[in-house]
Design a protein around this motif. Sequence first.
Motif, short mmCIF file in Angstrom:
data_model
loop_
_atom_site.label_atom_id
_atom_site.label_comp_id
_atom_site.label_asym_id
_atom_site.label_seq_id
_atom_site.Cartn_x
_atom_site.Cartn_y
_atom_site.Cartn_z
N ARG A 175 11.47 12.34 -0.75
CA ARG A 175 11.18 10.94 -2.07
C ARG A 175 10.22 9.90 -1.40
O ARG A 175 10.21 10.13 0.01
N GLY A 176 10.08 9.41 -2.04
CA GLY A 176 8.39 8.12 -1.88
C GLY A 176 9.04 6.72 -1.87
O GLY A 176 10.84 6.71 -2.23
N LEU A 177 8.67 6.00 -1.28
CA LEU A 177 8.93 4.68 -1.07
C LEU A 177 9.55 3.76 -2.47
O LEU A 177 10.20 3.49 -2.33
N ARG A 178 8.54 4.15 -3.13
CA ARG A 178 8.82 3.91 -4.74
C ARG A 178 9.25 4.21 -5.47
O ARG A 178 10.93 3.80 -6.32
N ILE A 231 16.66 1.78 -6.01
CA ILE A 231 18.07 0.69 -5.43
C ILE A 231 17.64 -0.55 -6.68
O ILE A 231 18.51 -1.25 -7.32
N HIS A 232 16.65 -0.42 -7.22
CA HIS A 232 16.40 -1.65 -8.37
C HIS A 232 17.36 -2.18 -9.96
O HIS A 232 18.12 -2.52 -10.58
N GLY A 233 17.54 -0.58 -10.00
CA GLY A 233 18.24 0.04 -10.76
C GLY A 233 19.92 0.18 -10.81
O GLY A 233 20.99 -0.29 -11.59
N PHE A 234 20.20 -0.91 -9.06
CA PHE A 234 21.58 -1.06 -9.49
C PHE A 234 22.01 -2.41 -9.24
O PHE A 234 22.92 -2.89 -9.71
N LEU A 235 20.76 -2.77 -9.42
CA LEU A 235 20.89 -4.56 -9.51
C LEU A 235 21.31 -4.66 -10.91
O LEU A 235 20.85 -4.16 -12.23
N VAL A 261 6.95 6.51 6.47
CA VAL A 261 7.78 5.28 6.29
C VAL A 261 8.35 4.52 7.33
O VAL A 261 8.96 3.14 7.69
N LEU A 262 9.63 4.45 7.04
CA LEU A 262 11.13 4.59 6.62
C LEU A 262 11.88 6.12 8.11
O LEU A 262 13.16 6.52 7.76
N PRO A 263 11.38 6.57 8.90
CA PRO A 263 11.26 7.50 9.88
C PRO A 263 13.10 7.82 10.00
O PRO A 263 13.86 8.55 10.31
N GLU A 264 13.40 6.12 10.87
CA GLU A 264 14.80 5.72 11.18
C GLU A 264 15.84 6.14 9.65
O GLU A 264 16.69 6.96 10.20
N ASP A 275 0.94 -1.46 -0.04
CA ASP A 275 -0.33 0.20 0.02
C ASP A 275 0.74 1.10 0.04
O ASP A 275 0.55 2.29 -0.59
N ASP A 276 1.78 1.33 0.86
CA ASP A 276 2.83 2.76 1.04
C ASP A 276 3.28 2.50 -0.60
O ASP A 276 3.94 3.68 -0.53
N TYR A 277 4.26 1.26 -0.72
CA TYR A 277 4.80 1.51 -2.21
C TYR A 277 3.82 1.95 -3.42
O TYR A 277 4.27 2.50 -3.85
#
Length: 74
Positions: A53-56, A62-66, A34-37, A23-25
């Motif tokens: 920045r958004g979660l998506r 990150i996906h682009g680095f794979l 969603v990731l305050p820490e 849902d957050d994505y």
Amino acid sequence: MFTIGITKGRWNTLVAALQQFKDDYDKNQPLWRVLPEFVQATNGPQLALRAHRGLRDLCDAIHGFLPAERRWRG
């Protein structure tokens, strides 16, 4: 996911967490929500960039680095 010792309660907790992530994505919720820490651990000029920045957006980056052969194609 279904192993000896995993109770129905733990399974439901996992499924609920995965659904919340989806849902957050889908909503591209801001990282500060969603990731305050993760955002708080960032210093300097990157802080403002990551906070809004958004979660998506983060997942796509990150996906682009794979390497292409390791990417999941749904």
